[in-house]
Each structure stands twice: as C-alpha cells, then as structure tokens.
Design an enzyme around this catalytic site. Structure first.
Site, mmCIF file in Angstrom:
data_model
loop_
_atom_site.group_PDB
_atom_site.id
_atom_site.type_symbol
_atom_site.label_atom_id
_atom_site.label_comp_id
_atom_site.label_asym_id
_atom_site.label_seq_id
_atom_site.Cartn_x
_atom_site.Cartn_y
_atom_site.Cartn_z
ATOM 1 N N LYS A 8 9.603 10.234 -2.617
ATOM 2 C CA LYS A 8 10.167 9.069 -1.698
ATOM 3 C C LYS A 8 10.132 7.684 -2.528
ATOM 4 C CE LYS A 8 6.030 8.739 0.891
ATOM 5 N NZ LYS A 8 5.425 9.072 2.013
ATOM 6 N N TYR A 53 3.676 -24.288 -8.015
ATOM 7 C CA TYR A 53 4.000 -24.936 -6.847
ATOM 8 C C TYR A 53 2.862 -25.024 -5.961
ATOM 9 C CZ TYR A 53 8.909 -23.007 -7.391
ATOM 10 O OH TYR A 53 10.175 -22.712 -7.677
HETATM 11 C C1 LIG Z 1 3.897 9.854 1.729
HETATM 12 C C2 LIG Z 1 3.700 11.089 2.216
HETATM 13 C C3 LIG Z 1 3.114 12.043 1.634
HETATM 14 C C4 LIG Z 1 2.413 11.553 0.337
HETATM 15 O O1 LIG Z 1 1.201 11.094 0.417
HETATM 16 P P1 LIG Z 1 0.226 10.599 -0.594
HETATM 17 O O2 LIG Z 1 -0.900 10.096 0.014
HETATM 18 O O3 LIG Z 1 1.032 9.515 -1.516
HETATM 19 O O4 LIG Z 1 -0.203 11.708 -1.303
HETATM 20 C C5 LIG Z 1 2.781 13.245 2.202
HETATM 21 N N1 LIG Z 1 3.493 13.605 3.256
HETATM 22 C C6 LIG Z 1 3.979 12.744 4.174
HETATM 23 C C7 LIG Z 1 4.599 12.871 5.399
HETATM 24 C C8 LIG Z 1 4.269 11.340 3.651
HETATM 25 O O5 LIG Z 1 4.926 10.621 4.345
#
Ligand SMILES: *Cc1c(COP(=O)(O)O)cnc(C)c1O
Length: 361
Positions: free
Chosen positions: A34, A255
């Site tokens: 994702k 800044y």
């Molecule tokens: C993002 C996510 C994962 C992966 O988690 P990691 O900690 O990056 O291994 C797995 N399951 C769900 C539902 C997630 O949202």
C-alpha cells in the site's frame, strides 16, 4: 543528473521476502504494498516481489493501478469498499475487498456482480477496534457470505494486531485467542501477522502472514534496526551539495535564525527539504552522510534545502553526494526516532519529486 534520488534496491526486496519465509516457513505470504509500496514505487516493488503468494493494498484505486501495471497476482483491498459501483469495479478488476462491516455483507445480498469476488477475507476485530466485525458476529456473516453468488467460497479470516511491536505484550495473545477459536470452529484460513508479529510471534503465523515494513528492510521495533534482524534496507535516499560557503561566528542560519554559529563555520546546502518529504521535524536534529562523515543539519529544514555544518569536512565541494538515510551507518529507524515518529512515516511521505532509481544489488 537528477537529484534527490531514492535508490530502490530490488535484490534487497527479494532478500527480505526470503527472510519473511525463513521466519514463517509454513505460511503463505501476502506482501503489503500500500501507499506506493511504502514510498518505494509500487510497480517496481510488485515486480521484484513476484514470489509473493498475494499482494495487499489499502484502497480500490491502488488495486486498479496495480492491475493497469499488469500485476496478475491476487490483490486484497485492506480497507474494503462500500458501494455497489465499487464492488462491481473490484469484481471486474479481480480485486479482493476485505469485508469488515455488516453493511457490506448486506449489500452483497442485494446486488448482482458481473463475476464473483475471489480470494475473499472477512476482517475480524480481535481487539484493535479499527476495522472488523466482532468474533461473535463472524459465524452469521460467514453463513450469509457463503450463500451469496457474488463470492466464490474461497474465504478466510483476517485480523490485525495493535501492539505487535511490543514483544511479549499480553494484548497480542489476547488478540490471537479469538482467531484461533474461529479457525478451529470454521476450518478457515487465518491471516494475522504483520511484520512485527512475523519476526516476534511465531504462534500467530498460521496460514497467511501479511508483512509490509520488513519487506523494505526496516524494523518495526524501537530497539532494533533492520540489519540487526537480517533485513536489507531497500531505499537509499540521496541528494547533492548545491552550495558551500563560510559564515562568521554569531551569524544565524535559515528561517527564524534557529541556529547560530558559535565559531566561524563552513555551511553546506543540500538539495532536499520537506517539499520532498524530508521531515521538518528533523530541523536542528538530524545528521547526513557526506564523505564518510556525519555532518549535522543546522537550522530549520526548508521546502527544498537543508543546511549542514561542514566544519569537520574541509574537502566538501558542490556536487558531493549527500545520503539522508539507508546506509548501515545511517538507518531510517534512527532518523525516525530523532523526528519523533516511526520509520513507516519517513519513507511513505517521500514525494514524487524525488526520482526513484532502481538498482539490483
Ligand atoms: C499496513 C498493514 C499491514 C502491514 O503492516 P507492517 O507493520 O508494515 O508489516 C498489515 N495489515 C494491515 C491491515 C495493514 O494495514
């Protein structure tokens, strides 16, 4: 030459997937890609991780994008969908929206999809209270889903840990228990373990594991880096020095004048800033790698630039390579701690302005 660059090591991705299989030798692997594969370039990552048994993304749009890139593996949509139009799109693209609400089960009773959804997952809320139906509601939901012609009978049970990065925390066992019960009752496959659970909670591996972060060579634990877990960092974030000059003692940098030179100081300006995703929370906190040394970032991170104190690096010149993270001497986990956040966030927010450059070794 374009810069900044996020160099993506495809061999490291393959190594880390192999490492997942070493940790969980009896489980199938759903690789989580994702958010543009945690900022690493989803197309390149999906291709490099072709040995995965399935992929998972959050949203319909991400799944459609992967199909348009020619990815043919099963793709789970972890956030599910809520409208007839989106269920139809999911079916047409052979995407697998997680079912996590009773209203989704009901909608599937009333619509007629062009083809049945495959590789289905019912999300159970085992204690995190984010997405999912309660374990008590699961048998009824399964009955309705199994009776629906909108799904094949290929269905599994999914849940997600809230505290798997806290090794040995009793809440992890409390979340595992109802999933084991449901697995016994229904005989269905269970998918539970994220990266931290893959590496620290073998009882939770079961039928499918669902790692994200570890695939990118990054540790989810506060007290360990990726390499310490046998992982290889995938992203190396680099840029160049675009200016080098000297200032007097007492002069301020950047800044707000948040940093003042105490002695005459050579300043270097590197071309990266929060407009590239380099966190402004690293202002006056982080270091970079330059000619094997670690000059500190001085003053505030700007949109396009950071300033460095080069007093110990006399030879530094315009054009020198500056590494922000991803080498063993400067892991992204360390910068996340300095920024008061988690490494997930640092890599995921790297912007499209940063060119992704693929390497293989
Ligand atoms: C993002 C996510 C994962 C992966 O988690 P990691 O900690 O990056 O291994 C797995 N399951 C769900 C539902 C997630 O949202």
């Amino acid at each position: 030459m374009a810069f900044p660059v996020a160099s993506i090591n495809l061999a490291a991705l393959r190594h880390n997937l192999a490492r997942v299989r070493e940790f969980a030798p009896h489980s199938a692997v759903m690789s989580v890609i994702k958010a543009d594969a945690y900022g690493h370039d989803v197309k390149a990552v999906a291709e490099a991780l072709a040995d995965s048994d399935a992929f998972a993304v959050a949203r319909l749009s991400e799944g459609v994008h992967l199909r348009q890139q020619g990815i043919e593996k099963p793709i789970v949509l972890l956030e599910g969908v809520n409208t007839e139009a989106d269920f139809v799109a999911a079916a047409n693209y052979q995407l697998s929206p997680v079912i996590h609400l009773h209203s989704q089960v009901q909608l599937l009773q009333t619509i007629k999809l062009p083809k049945p959804l495959q590789f289905n997952w019912l999300m159970i809320d085992s204690g995190m209270h984010r997405l999912g139906i309660t374990p008590e509601q699961a048998p009824m939901a399964l009955e309705l889903l199994k009776a629906s012609t909108n799904l094949t009978d290929e269905i599994g049970l999914m849940s997600h840990f809230a505290n798997s990065d806290l090794v040995g925390d009793s809440r992890n066992q409390q979340q595992l228990s109802p999933m084991l019960d449901l697995r016994d009752e229904t005989g269905l496959a269970v998918c539970l373990a994220n990266s931290a659970a893959v590496m620290s909670f073998p009882e939770s591996h079961l039928d499918w594991v669902r790692p994200g972060l570890m695939l990118y060579g990054i540790s989810p634990f506060d007290d360990k880096s990726g390499p310490e877990l046998g992982l290889k960092p995938v992203m190396q974030l680099k840029t160049q020095l675009i200016a080098v000059y000297d200032i007097e003692a007492g002069e301020e940098v950047g800044y707000g004048g948040d940093w003042t030179a105490e002695v005459p100081t050579r300043i270097g300006v590197a071309s990266i800033g929060y407009g590239d995703g380099y966190s402004r929370h690293l202002s006056n906190k982080s270091v970079v790698l330059l000619r094997g040394q670690k000059p500190p970032v001085v003053g505030r991170v700007s949109m396009d630039t950071i300033c460095l104190n080069l007093n110990d690096i006399e030879q530094a010149v315009v054009g020198d390579e500056v590494t922000l993270w991803g080498l063993p001497e400067l892991p992204v986990e360390q910068l996340a701690q300095l920024a008061g956040t988690i490494p997930y966030e640092l890599v995921t927010v790297i912007c499209r302005r940063v060119q992704r450059e693929l390497s293989d070794g």
